[in-house]
Design a protein around this motif. Sequence first.
Motif, PDB file in Angstrom:
ATOM      1  N   ASP A  23     -34.641 -53.837  12.879  1.00 11.09           N
ATOM      2  CA  ASP A  23     -34.859 -52.816  14.326  1.00 11.09           C
ATOM      3  C   ASP A  23     -34.396 -52.085  14.538  1.00 11.09           C
ATOM      4  OD1 ASP A  23     -36.226 -55.447  15.955  1.00 11.09           O
ATOM      5  OD2 ASP A  23     -34.543 -55.955  16.418  1.00 11.09           O
ATOM      6  N   LEU A  24     -33.405 -51.095  14.427  1.00 10.25           N
ATOM      7  CA  LEU A  24     -33.171 -49.560  14.416  1.00 10.25           C
ATOM      8  C   LEU A  24     -33.704 -48.315  13.475  1.00 10.25           C
ATOM      9  CD1 LEU A  24     -30.329 -47.447  14.655  1.00 10.25           C
ATOM     10  CD2 LEU A  24     -29.554 -48.164  13.006  1.00 10.25           C
ATOM     11  N   GLU A  25     -34.082 -49.488  12.458  1.00 12.49           N
ATOM     12  CA  GLU A  25     -35.322 -48.096  12.286  1.00 12.49           C
ATOM     13  C   GLU A  25     -36.509 -48.057  12.504  1.00 12.49           C
ATOM     14  OE1 GLU A  25     -35.383 -50.052   7.940  1.00 12.49           O
ATOM     15  OE2 GLU A  25     -33.042 -49.032   7.815  1.00 12.49           O
ATOM     16  N   TYR A  26     -37.430 -49.128  13.273  1.00 12.24           N
ATOM     17  CA  TYR A  26     -38.222 -48.726  14.333  1.00 12.24           C
ATOM     18  C   TYR A  26     -37.966 -48.062  15.198  1.00 12.24           C
ATOM     19  CZ  TYR A  26     -41.891 -50.722  17.128  1.00 12.24           C
ATOM     20  OH  TYR A  26     -43.309 -50.854  17.580  1.00 12.24           O
ATOM     21  N   GLU A  27     -37.033 -48.004  16.132  1.00 14.54           N
ATOM     22  CA  GLU A  27     -36.191 -47.540  17.037  1.00 14.54           C
ATOM     23  C   GLU A  27     -36.572 -45.685  16.113  1.00 14.54           C
ATOM     24  OE1 GLU A  27     -34.781 -48.902  20.891  1.00 14.54           O
ATOM     25  OE2 GLU A  27     -35.693 -50.724  20.318  1.00 14.54           O
ATOM     26  N   ALA A  28     -35.515 -45.765  15.826  1.00 12.26           N
ATOM     27  CA  ALA A  28     -35.629 -44.915  15.467  1.00 12.26           C
ATOM     28  C   ALA A  28     -36.545 -43.650  15.122  1.00 12.26           C
ATOM     29  CB  ALA A  28     -34.338 -44.231  14.157  1.00 12.26           C
ATOM     30  N   PHE A  51     -21.857 -49.756   6.177  1.00  9.82           N
ATOM     31  CA  PHE A  51     -23.430 -48.723   5.803  1.00  9.82           C
ATOM     32  C   PHE A  51     -23.734 -47.465   6.267  1.00  9.82           C
ATOM     33  CE2 PHE A  51     -23.165 -53.270   7.224  1.00  9.82           C
ATOM     34  CZ  PHE A  51     -22.857 -54.322   6.343  1.00  9.82           C
ATOM     35  N   GLU A  52     -24.601 -47.839   6.068  1.00  9.42           N
ATOM     36  CA  GLU A  52     -24.310 -45.798   5.930  1.00  9.42           C
ATOM     37  C   GLU A  52     -26.986 -45.323   5.891  1.00  9.42           C
ATOM     38  OE1 GLU A  52     -23.916 -42.688   2.728  1.00  9.42           O
ATOM     39  OE2 GLU A  52     -25.869 -42.317   2.761  1.00  9.42           O
ATOM     40  N   MET A  53     -26.653 -45.240   7.010  1.00  9.41           N
ATOM     41  CA  MET A  53     -27.777 -44.319   6.671  1.00  9.41           C
ATOM     42  C   MET A  53     -28.405 -43.041   6.667  1.00  9.41           C
ATOM     43  SD  MET A  53     -29.908 -45.329  11.051  1.00  9.41           S
ATOM     44  CE  MET A  53     -31.338 -45.328  10.715  1.00  9.41           C
ATOM     45  N   ALA A  54     -29.841 -42.658   5.702  1.00 14.24           N
ATOM     46  CA  ALA A  54     -30.065 -41.544   6.407  1.00 14.24           C
ATOM     47  C   ALA A  54     -31.283 -41.195   6.820  1.00 14.24           C
ATOM     48  CB  ALA A  54     -29.783 -40.993   5.080  1.00 14.24           C
ATOM     49  N   PRO A  55     -31.424 -39.833   7.268  1.00 12.67           N
ATOM     50  CA  PRO A  55     -33.132 -39.501   7.397  1.00 12.67           C
ATOM     51  C   PRO A  55     -33.029 -38.699   6.296  1.00 12.67           C
ATOM     52  CG  PRO A  55     -32.291 -37.877   8.917  1.00 12.67           C
ATOM     53  CD  PRO A  55     -30.913 -39.200   7.968  1.00 12.67           C
ATOM     54  N   ILE A  56     -35.137 -37.963   6.679  1.00 17.79           N
ATOM     55  CA  ILE A  56     -35.291 -36.475   5.407  1.00 17.79           C
ATOM     56  C   ILE A  56     -34.707 -35.419   6.483  1.00 17.79           C
ATOM     57  CG2 ILE A  56     -37.426 -35.715   4.881  1.00 17.79           C
ATOM     58  CD1 ILE A  56     -38.893 -38.017   4.379  1.00 17.79           C
ATOM     59  N   TYR A  57     -34.154 -34.336   6.134  1.00 16.80           N
ATOM     60  CA  TYR A  57     -33.595 -32.883   5.976  1.00 16.80           C
ATOM     61  C   TYR A  57     -34.341 -32.910   7.063  1.00 16.80           C
ATOM     62  CZ  TYR A  57     -35.547 -30.568   2.872  1.00 16.80           C
ATOM     63  OH  TYR A  57     -36.746 -29.547   1.930  1.00 16.80           O
ATOM     64  N   GLU A  58     -34.026 -32.351   8.107  1.00 15.45           N
ATOM     65  CA  GLU A  58     -35.393 -31.336   8.763  1.00 15.45           C
ATOM     66  C   GLU A  58     -34.374 -30.236   9.864  1.00 15.45           C
ATOM     67  OE1 GLU A  58     -36.728 -34.156  11.854  1.00 15.45           O
ATOM     68  OE2 GLU A  58     -34.973 -34.965  12.135  1.00 15.45           O
ATOM     69  N   ASP A  59     -35.056 -29.465   9.910  1.00 13.88           N
ATOM     70  CA  ASP A  59     -33.719 -27.853  11.255  1.00 13.88           C
ATOM     71  C   ASP A  59     -33.289 -28.310  11.538  1.00 13.88           C
ATOM     72  OD1 ASP A  59     -34.566 -24.894  13.076  1.00 13.88           O
ATOM     73  OD2 ASP A  59     -34.046 -26.650  14.112  1.00 13.88           O
ATOM     74  N   ARG A  98     -35.517 -42.894   6.590  1.00 15.77           N
ATOM     75  CA  ARG A  98     -35.348 -43.391   4.590  1.00 15.77           C
ATOM     76  C   ARG A  98     -34.760 -43.894   3.958  1.00 15.77           C
ATOM     77  NH1 ARG A  98     -38.096 -40.258   0.398  1.00 15.77           N
ATOM     78  NH2 ARG A  98     -35.969 -39.896  -0.999  1.00 15.77           N
ATOM     79  N   THR A  99     -33.364 -43.467   4.162  1.00 14.89           N
ATOM     80  CA  THR A  99     -32.371 -44.409   3.095  1.00 14.89           C
ATOM     81  C   THR A  99     -31.212 -45.547   4.288  1.00 14.89           C
ATOM     82  OG1 THR A  99     -32.494 -41.896   1.954  1.00 14.89           O
ATOM     83  CG2 THR A  99     -30.710 -44.010   1.498  1.00 14.89           C
ATOM     84  N   ARG A 100     -31.071 -46.919   3.580  1.00 13.18           N
ATOM     85  CA  ARG A 100     -29.946 -47.441   4.344  1.00 13.18           C
ATOM     86  C   ARG A 100     -29.238 -48.293   2.839  1.00 13.18           C
ATOM     87  NH1 ARG A 100     -34.631 -51.691   6.447  1.00 13.18           N
ATOM     88  NH2 ARG A 100     -35.165 -52.313   4.935  1.00 13.18           N
ATOM     89  N   HIS A 101     -28.012 -48.445   3.178  1.00 15.63           N
ATOM     90  CA  HIS A 101     -27.824 -48.937   1.456  1.00 15.63           C
ATOM     91  C   HIS A 101     -25.673 -49.472   2.134  1.00 15.63           C
ATOM     92  CE1 HIS A 101     -25.379 -45.555   0.781  1.00 15.63           C
ATOM     93  NE2 HIS A 101     -25.855 -45.317   1.102  1.00 15.63           N
ATOM     94  N   ASN A 102     -25.985 -50.160   1.824  1.00  9.80           N
ATOM     95  CA  ASN A 102     -24.271 -50.509   1.813  1.00  9.80           C
ATOM     96  C   ASN A 102     -23.409 -49.829   1.628  1.00  9.80           C
ATOM     97  OD1 ASN A 102     -25.248 -54.038   2.793  1.00  9.80           O
ATOM     98  ND2 ASN A 102     -23.864 -54.703   0.993  1.00  9.80           N
ATOM     99  N   GLU A 103     -22.012 -49.745   2.434  1.00  3.67           N
ATOM    100  CA  GLU A 103     -21.106 -48.817   1.350  1.00  3.67           C
ATOM    101  C   GLU A 103     -20.294 -49.065   0.368  1.00  3.67           C
ATOM    102  OE1 GLU A 103     -20.369 -44.934   0.881  1.00  3.67           O
ATOM    103  OE2 GLU A 103     -22.069 -44.219   1.143  1.00  3.67           O
ATOM    104  N   VAL A 104     -19.034 -48.462   0.341  1.00  2.00           N
ATOM    105  CA  VAL A 104     -18.147 -49.573  -0.121  1.00  2.00           C
ATOM    106  C   VAL A 104     -16.944 -50.267   0.429  1.00  2.00           C
ATOM    107  CG1 VAL A 104     -15.611 -48.547  -1.116  1.00  2.00           C
ATOM    108  CG2 VAL A 104     -17.622 -47.069  -1.490  1.00  2.00           C
ATOM    109  N   ALA A 105     -16.960 -50.083   2.115  1.00  4.90           N
ATOM    110  CA  ALA A 105     -15.507 -50.999   2.283  1.00  4.90           C
ATOM    111  C   ALA A 105     -16.534 -52.607   3.108  1.00  4.90           C
ATOM    112  CB  ALA A 105     -15.346 -50.262   3.326  1.00  4.90           C
ATOM    113  N   PRO A 106     -16.206 -53.082   3.382  1.00  7.62           N
ATOM    114  CA  PRO A 106     -16.988 -54.527   3.676  1.00  7.62           C
ATOM    115  C   PRO A 106     -17.001 -53.681   5.140  1.00  7.62           C
ATOM    116  CG  PRO A 106     -14.742 -54.623   2.763  1.00  7.62           C
ATOM    117  CD  PRO A 106     -14.852 -53.643   2.658  1.00  7.62           C
TER     118      PRO A 106
END
Length: 733
Positions: free
Chosen positions: A272-277, A296-304, A285-293
């Motif tokens: 849902d978050l990605e859809y709205e974004a 999480f992380e999300m990252a887009p393609i770089y821009e200006d 473009r990127t989503r994954h679990n991070e180190v701590a329980p």
Amino acid sequence: MSNVRFEALKTAKEHSFAQVTPSCTQENERVKDFFARDVFTRAKMKEYIAEEVLEQLFDDVDNGRTIHRDIAGNVAIGMRKWAMDHGATHFTHWFQPLTGGTAEKHDAFFSLTKDGELIEEFSGDSLYQQEPDASSFPSGGIRNTFEARGYSAWDPSSPVFLIGDTLCIPTVFVAYTGEALDYKTPLIRSTASLCHAAREVCGLFDKTVKHVHVNLGWEQEYFLVDESLYMARPDLMLTGRTLMGHNSAKSQQLEDHYFGAIPQRVLAFMRDLEYEALCAGIPVRTRHNEVAPNQFEMAPIYEDVNLANDHNLLVMSIMERVAQKHHFRVLLHEKPFAGVNGSGKHCNWSLQTNTGVNLLAPGKNPYQNLQFVTFLVNVLMAVHRHNGLLKASIVSATNEHRLGANEAPPAIISVFLGKQITEVLDKLEHATAEEGIIINAKKEMKLGVANIPEILLDNTDRNRTSPFAFTGNRFEFRAVGSSANCGGAMLALNAAVAEQLMLFKSEVDRRVEKGEPKERALFDIIRNYIVACKAIRFEGNGYSDEWRAEAAERGLDCETSVPLVIDRYLAPDTIRMFQLTGVLNEAELHSRSEVKWETYAKKLQIESRVLGDLVINHVLPAAKRYQTMLLNNVLTVKQVFSADETAALNEMDYSIIRQIESHSAAILKGVEAMTEARHKANRQPDERAKAIAYHDTILPLMADIREHADALELIVDDELWTLPKYREMMFIR
Ligand code: ADP
Ligand code: MG
């Protein structure tokens, strides 16, 4: 008696078993169908605005010129039409005050005629400039000493977009006298300064370069926690972090969360978050679990950088909204839970020419490689000269907890380059000019000693402990905090590099004017730079104690107290640098430091009060209740058993009763001392002194109180404990 914690746990369990399908995406919908659906893109502008108006607008925007009011008037008409065609009723100037986050004030798309008739309207003036009654935003004195009014003004380089029924117009926020009251204004100034300086330096290598872009690709880390558990933790609600809580027996030791399978419930949230974004034009473009329980992380393609920063701020507010729909709360705080990794916002930063060359990537020919080394070494110089300022640009009351610990970038700024680049620089440093630059009979240039392999992206060669790392074709500033406006760090970096490039260019020019061949001058200056900024390069473990000692010897900024780090904004070389680049004047720097000290003290004041309330209203009553149960048990045992038997039977009770007594007494004493220290801190004559007092006296008391409260959590009957525990909050099922 009802226990808030058990009720919250029950609700959280219900949330876990509830429907987890995302609500946004339609079946068969593809990204290209909805990407930037809510954005007034250049393509859409063409449908609503006359061609000659747009030509002028785009030309002005692309060349950094001020937009004429007439143009704004014409644009506003098309903008309103598009917005209303898509259900908008209101518009807002969307700006980035120094409090962090974004601010908005909504106005409807209508006004009244003289005769009291309602007309739908959105004038060029409304688009161009507004005067929000925003006198409560921090200005660090600028608006007291100058003129009280603050204006928001349209930033046409970032497209307008819709949130629900509101048209959002990205704006800068400035004082009547022109001083910046926000992050966007100096970010735009710094980018312009850097673009200009970088283009001048590019001119030494390639005259066709007309423009240099500054890119930012952010990686946003965050925690999720169930909404009902969040509600049962006043500290999370009021400060964004847990002020107490014993470590969970299992947390991140097994490293089973990192890159692990994403829980269904979280995946539904992410979709849902990605859809709205994506609808808002943010290329995530990127989503994954991070180190701590639960991290999480999300990252887009770089821009200006300016647009990327707007997008990051927008994503932070979208996250909060979408999380609530899924009965989550998103924690953007840098350190919501002690003892597990905190959250950062890695800022991937690079420079790119309009001819498509990444100035921080090794090139295809010797000239491009010399250009690459030139930019790389100038960045090193800038980071070296302003390492204290770069640290100041990322410190805060919240990021402080992340920087001190052995699990995040250390509080010393250094640069990691990796083995290959280190070798290249070492060779250059020791080469003679003749060895370094070879020009053959055909006047072709060769980099004799610096044969840089074209592909350097070696992913295994990545030092995770470095706050500022070269990652093959960009620098990654990792010390930036997860809740921060990246603008603060980016404008400092842009300005520092811009200043450095200006100094470099004038030195090259000076030597060429004296008759030295250009390549030779370039080579020689770069070699001098490599030696001059060596202290900033560090390839080892940034968390080690040895590094702390070594960094101090090397003369790097090792200050760890946030209020004192903020002083770097007012250091003479910082003021000079910001003045030369035209990014911030002295009054603006003073105002920014004031705001930083004030925010720091206020955040600690709130935390300290909340902690006081929690221990007095939650921890001590539970402890007392349990102690009373044990005392009653002691008496009952005495009534039932003989004196001989009683002693053995009551041994454990006595021990716990005494432990409770000692921890409770320490907590009470601590709270008293903390309240007293707070009163004293609040009486300090200025914001800086106040911040120092909070740092030096209140933080240690808070840590002490927490230790006793956490000890009680381990002793007291689980049934009586009212605050959700770490083990209950940190594992979403
Ligand atoms: P990692 O976690 O491995 O560092 P991610 O894929 O999570 O990488 O994020 C990398 C970020 O860096 C993305 O936002 C990406 O678009 C960005 N990025 C990649 N190349 C560049 C570049 N040349 N300049 C700026 N940002 C870049
Ligand atoms: Mg990443």
